[in-house]
Each structure stands twice: as C-alpha cells, then as structure tokens.
Motif scaffolding. Structure first.
Motif, PDB file in Angstrom:
ATOM      1  N   GLN A 231       0.870  -1.185   0.000  1.00 35.04           N
ATOM      2  CA  GLN A 231       0.000   0.000   0.000  1.00 35.04           C
ATOM      3  C   GLN A 231       0.901   1.227   0.000  1.00 35.04           C
ATOM      4  O   GLN A 231       0.902   2.007   0.949  1.00 35.04           O
ATOM      5  CB  GLN A 231      -0.916  -0.003   1.216  1.00 35.04           C
ATOM      6  CG  GLN A 231      -1.774  -1.252   1.341  1.00 35.04           C
ATOM      7  CD  GLN A 231      -2.674  -1.196   2.564  1.00 35.04           C
ATOM      8  OE1 GLN A 231      -3.667  -0.490   2.605  1.00 35.04           O
ATOM      9  NE2 GLN A 231      -2.299  -1.955   3.587  1.00 35.04           N
ATOM     10  N   ARG A 232       1.664   1.398  -1.042  1.00 30.24           N
ATOM     11  CA  ARG A 232       2.751   2.369  -1.032  1.00 30.24           C
ATOM     12  C   ARG A 232       2.285   3.813  -0.981  1.00 30.24           C
ATOM     13  O   ARG A 232       3.064   4.704  -0.667  1.00 30.24           O
ATOM     14  CB  ARG A 232       3.714   2.124  -2.194  1.00 30.24           C
ATOM     15  CG  ARG A 232       3.188   2.321  -3.573  1.00 30.24           C
ATOM     16  CD  ARG A 232       4.255   1.925  -4.610  1.00 30.24           C
ATOM     17  NE  ARG A 232       5.431   2.773  -4.543  1.00 30.24           N
ATOM     18  CZ  ARG A 232       6.660   2.375  -4.875  1.00 30.24           C
ATOM     19  NH1 ARG A 232       6.862   1.131  -5.270  1.00 30.24           N
ATOM     20  NH2 ARG A 232       7.678   3.207  -4.817  1.00 30.24           N
ATOM     21  N   ARG A 233       1.022   4.072  -1.266  1.00 27.95           N
ATOM     22  CA  ARG A 233       0.535   5.449  -1.186  1.00 27.95           C
ATOM     23  C   ARG A 233       0.149   5.830   0.238  1.00 27.95           C
ATOM     24  O   ARG A 233      -0.080   6.990   0.537  1.00 27.95           O
ATOM     25  CB  ARG A 233      -0.663   5.642  -2.124  1.00 27.95           C
ATOM     26  CG  ARG A 233      -0.285   5.434  -3.591  1.00 27.95           C
ATOM     27  CD  ARG A 233      -1.393   5.769  -4.541  1.00 27.95           C
ATOM     28  NE  ARG A 233      -1.689   7.195  -4.530  1.00 27.95           N
ATOM     29  CZ  ARG A 233      -2.588   7.774  -5.324  1.00 27.95           C
ATOM     30  NH1 ARG A 233      -3.272   7.029  -6.179  1.00 27.95           N
ATOM     31  NH2 ARG A 233      -2.803   9.070  -5.262  1.00 27.95           N
ATOM     32  N   LYS A 234       0.076   4.831   1.112  1.00 30.66           N
ATOM     33  CA  LYS A 234      -0.274   5.096   2.509  1.00 30.66           C
ATOM     34  C   LYS A 234       0.982   5.365   3.336  1.00 30.66           C
ATOM     35  O   LYS A 234       2.083   4.948   2.984  1.00 30.66           O
ATOM     36  CB  LYS A 234      -1.032   3.909   3.107  1.00 30.66           C
ATOM     37  CG  LYS A 234      -2.423   3.719   2.524  1.00 30.66           C
ATOM     38  CD  LYS A 234      -3.178   2.670   3.312  1.00 30.66           C
ATOM     39  CE  LYS A 234      -4.623   2.556   2.812  1.00 30.66           C
ATOM     40  NZ  LYS A 234      -5.387   1.562   3.600  1.00 30.66           N
ATOM     41  N   MET A 235       0.789   6.072   4.441  1.00 32.41           N
ATOM     42  CA  MET A 235       1.892   6.263   5.391  1.00 32.41           C
ATOM     43  C   MET A 235       2.217   4.930   6.066  1.00 32.41           C
ATOM     44  O   MET A 235       1.366   4.043   6.173  1.00 32.41           O
ATOM     45  CB  MET A 235       1.502   7.298   6.445  1.00 32.41           C
ATOM     46  CG  MET A 235       1.252   8.682   5.884  1.00 32.41           C
ATOM     47  SD  MET A 235       0.687   9.807   7.191  1.00 32.41           S
ATOM     48  CE  MET A 235       0.322  11.263   6.196  1.00 32.41           C
ATOM     49  N   LEU A 236       3.448   4.827   6.565  1.00 31.98           N
ATOM     50  CA  LEU A 236       3.878   3.574   7.191  1.00 31.98           C
ATOM     51  C   LEU A 236       2.994   3.166   8.359  1.00 31.98           C
ATOM     52  O   LEU A 236       2.737   1.978   8.566  1.00 31.98           O
ATOM     53  CB  LEU A 236       5.335   3.705   7.665  1.00 31.98           C
ATOM     54  CG  LEU A 236       6.389   3.751   6.562  1.00 31.98           C
ATOM     55  CD1 LEU A 236       7.735   4.188   7.129  1.00 31.98           C
ATOM     56  CD2 LEU A 236       6.522   2.396   5.863  1.00 31.98           C
ATOM     57  N   GLU A 259       4.803   8.946   9.506  1.00 29.05           N
ATOM     58  CA  GLU A 259       4.087   9.571   8.391  1.00 29.05           C
ATOM     59  C   GLU A 259       4.839   9.442   7.057  1.00 29.05           C
ATOM     60  O   GLU A 259       4.354   9.897   6.020  1.00 29.05           O
ATOM     61  CB  GLU A 259       3.819  11.048   8.710  1.00 29.05           C
ATOM     62  CG  GLU A 259       2.885  11.207   9.910  1.00 29.05           C
ATOM     63  CD  GLU A 259       2.477  12.650  10.161  1.00 29.05           C
ATOM     64  OE1 GLU A 259       2.957  13.537   9.441  1.00 29.05           O
ATOM     65  OE2 GLU A 259       1.677  12.862  11.078  1.00 29.05           O
ATOM     66  N   LEU A 260       5.997   8.814   7.086  1.00 27.58           N
ATOM     67  CA  LEU A 260       6.707   8.545   5.833  1.00 27.58           C
ATOM     68  C   LEU A 260       5.983   7.469   5.044  1.00 27.58           C
ATOM     69  O   LEU A 260       5.275   6.618   5.609  1.00 27.58           O
ATOM     70  CB  LEU A 260       8.138   8.075   6.102  1.00 27.58           C
ATOM     71  CG  LEU A 260       9.135   9.088   6.676  1.00 27.58           C
ATOM     72  CD1 LEU A 260      10.472   8.410   6.920  1.00 27.58           C
ATOM     73  CD2 LEU A 260       9.292  10.286   5.750  1.00 27.58           C
ATOM     74  N   ARG A 261       6.164   7.490   3.732  1.00 27.29           N
ATOM     75  CA  ARG A 261       5.693   6.388   2.891  1.00 27.29           C
ATOM     76  C   ARG A 261       6.872   5.442   2.651  1.00 27.29           C
ATOM     77  O   ARG A 261       8.023   5.820   2.802  1.00 27.29           O
ATOM     78  CB  ARG A 261       5.140   6.927   1.566  1.00 27.29           C
ATOM     79  CG  ARG A 261       3.857   7.720   1.749  1.00 27.29           C
ATOM     80  CD  ARG A 261       3.305   8.231   0.429  1.00 27.29           C
ATOM     81  NE  ARG A 261       1.996   8.834   0.615  1.00 27.29           N
ATOM     82  CZ  ARG A 261       1.782  10.082   1.028  1.00 27.29           C
ATOM     83  NH1 ARG A 261       2.827  10.874   1.290  1.00 27.29           N
ATOM     84  NH2 ARG A 261       0.568  10.558   1.188  1.00 27.29           N
TER      85      ARG A 261
END
Length: 279
Positions: A231-236, A259-261
């Motif tokens: 889910q690379r568009r979401k934050m970690l 909050e990084l992706r």
C-alpha cells in the motif's frame, strides 16, 4: 570466421534452425563485440567457474570462454540449442558443460561447488526476477557466488538499483541492496537483439555484502517490504497494520517517522524494522 574459429552466430542460427521462441523469452545477441563487453564487465574470469542461464546459440557462452573463463556451466531448456552448444564444447575441450533443464529448478550451490563462481547471463525476461530473488534470498550468506552480472529489462534494472524517494524504489530495491552492492553498468539497445524486444535492456552487477548490516532475517525483511509497499501510497503507520497491531509504537521506538511512505525509507531502516519484527 570469428576469432574462436567457430562460424558467425547468424550462420549457427541458420544451420540449426534456431528461430527465437517468444514462449521461452528468447532474444538472441549476435554481436560478439557486445557479448565480450558483457563478459569483461564480469571482471577477471580466469580461475572462475561461470554459470550462464539460457545460452541459446551461445553468443555469450563463446564470449565468456574467449575472455578466459576456466569453466562455463550453461543451463538451457531449449533442446534445439544443444547441437550448437555441443559445437562450442568441442572447440573448447573440457571447458563447457551444458545442462539441459529448467533454470528455476537447479541447485546452484551444488553446481558451483569446488570453485570460485560467478553468474553471468542474458536472462530470459520471463524468469529473470524469480531467478534473481532465488540467488539473493539464499539461507547461506555469504552465498556461493562472488558476483552476479545479469541482463534485465531496463525497467527491472532501474528498480534493482533505485534509491529511496523515487517511484522505482520498492521491494526489489530493498532486498537486493540489503544483501548486495548493486549497480547498473550499461544499457543494451533493443536493436542489438534478434528479434528486437519491445524495450531497452540493461546490465546490472550485484556483489554480495559479506555481512549485511543491520542484521535481520531475509524472510522477515520480505514480509516487512511486502506490507509497506503493498500500500505504497499510505503512510507507514497505516501500511504496516497488516503486519503489526500498533506499528506507530515500533516506528517511534526506532525513530522512524510514522508519516513517511515506504518509498521514502532507506534500506537500513527497513532492516532495523525487520530485526525488531523478527525478534
């Protein structure tokens, strides 16, 4: 005649009826100057066993032998190519072993036993990534090989060597760069092949890191990267919920911004995460 006294590759193809098969991911290189450049890129070959995948009519095979490989093991599943490879074997007595069969089913460590080994191959596109992951993900590390010098579609090569922050950075980047130093050496224009593929190709070299740091289990790193990039568009803090009940707690503990992706996180941080997740 070429300088190894064997016929030019176009004649070999015609003689043995070796039209490339799309189903086998075949694209043949006829230019011995180019195949020798690839062989030289693998570094000194004298004293090394070289494993090659999908030799086809043997353009790279011949180049590896010309450039001094002590022994070449060529794995070929297309029976039509065996006669052409037998001609090469006769021209280089005792130096070429051809193994008919599926490259995905080989025990490479066993093939390499007893000699320093390099893998050099123009990989069939349809099995290139699974083969690479198999060589990178071995349980024994450092692995049986000293280097991998491989041809991929350019887009796959860009993913292997991509740095954090870009769209190409993903699971393959993390897994390859955690265990190896990976660099792209040069591109190969589609016009160099017969038939020409639809895309440019690239030569990538991967040198194993003796002891990847920080230490983590690769199977755990695979799970962490699968969750993060799934889910690379979401934050970690959101993408890792499939792996951890409260990912934010662990991320804060490791001083990783929740909050990084995934694409913004360096390889070293993924390894630190995997070390914690894996206990």
């Amino acid at each position: 005649m070429s300088e190894d006294a064997l016929p030019p590759l176009r004649e070999v193809i015609a003689q043995h009826g070796l039209a490339a098969k799309k189903a086998l991911g075949q694209n043949f290189l006829f230019d011995l100057n180019l195949t020798r450049r690839i062989a030289r890129a693998a570094g000194p070959l004298e004293g090394f066993k070289v494993i090659e995948i999908g030799p086809g009519p043997g353009g790279l095979t011949r180049a590896l032998l010309m450039e001094g490989a002590t022994n070449v093991i060529a794995i070929e599943r297309d029976d039509r190519a065996l006669a052409a490879l037998a001609d090469i074997s006769a021209a280089y007595p005792g130096k070429l072993t051809v193994i008919p069969g599926d490259a995905l089913e080989m025990d490479y460590a066993k093939l390499a036993a007893g000699m320093p080994t390099k893998i050099v191959a123009n990989l069939p596109y349809n099995i290139a990534t699974p083969l690479l992951i198999g060589w990178i993900a071995g349980a024994d590390w450092p692995p049986f090989y000293e280097s991998l010098t491989l041809m991929f579609q350019k887009e796959v090569a860009e993913r292997i060597v991509a740095k954090p922050g870009g769209k190409d950075f993903g699971r393959l980047s993390v897994l390859c760069q955690y265990r190896t130093g990976a660099k792209k050496l040069f591109d190969v224009n589609r016009s160099a092949f017969t038939p020409p593929p639809k895309v440019t190709s690239s030569i990538v070299q991967l040198i194993p890191r003796p002891k990847p740091e920080p230490e983590c289990r690769l199977e755990v790193l695979e799970r962490v990267t699968a969750a993060a990039f799934g889910q690379r568009r979401k934050m970690l803090r959101a993408s890792l919920r499939s792996l951890l009940p409260e990912p934010e707690l662990l991320l804060n503990e490791l001083s990783i911004n929740p909050e990084l992706r995934a694409e913004q996180l360096p390889v070293e941080a993924f390894a630190r995460l995997a070390a914690k997740v894996g206990g």
